[in-house]
Design a protein around this motif. Sequence first.
Motif, short mmCIF file in Angstrom:
data_model
loop_
_atom_site.label_atom_id
_atom_site.label_comp_id
_atom_site.label_asym_id
_atom_site.label_seq_id
_atom_site.Cartn_x
_atom_site.Cartn_y
_atom_site.Cartn_z
N MET A 33 6.37 8.66 -4.95
CA MET A 33 5.10 8.20 -5.48
C MET A 33 4.41 7.21 -4.54
O MET A 33 3.20 7.16 -4.50
CB MET A 33 5.37 7.49 -6.80
N GLU A 34 5.21 6.46 -3.77
CA GLU A 34 4.61 5.48 -2.89
C GLU A 34 3.98 6.11 -1.65
O GLU A 34 3.19 5.49 -0.96
CB GLU A 34 5.64 4.43 -2.47
N LEU A 86 2.12 8.87 -1.79
CA LEU A 86 0.93 9.61 -2.23
C LEU A 86 -0.36 9.07 -1.61
O LEU A 86 -1.18 9.86 -1.13
CB LEU A 86 0.85 9.62 -3.76
#
Length: 109
Positions: free
Chosen positions: A1-2, A4
């Motif tokens: 997620m980081e 993205l």
Amino acid sequence: MEFLPLVGIVLLFWLFIIRPQSRRQKELRSMQSSLSVEDEVMLTSGVYATVREVEDDHVLVEIAEGVVIKVARGAVGNKIHQYADEDEGDLDPENDEPGAEGTGPEEKS
């Protein structure tokens, strides 16, 4: 997620910078390969010329009457489009008269 946001930035960079530049380069190569005799061109140096002979890796262009130079095909920046319905001699007769507006210095009362 980081990762993205990083992936989004790379995607935007490719979409707005890389892709349009590669499209322009492809169009330029296509134009340079399709040169033919009598084409009006502008060299990358800003010199306007007429193609007189096309070779594999260079072209002979006439930059003035009787002045023909040899330039690399890559030196041709773009083709100048001239349309058959354009006449340089078709000027507005009102502006051809001496003293008409926009023709040069005039005496004003």
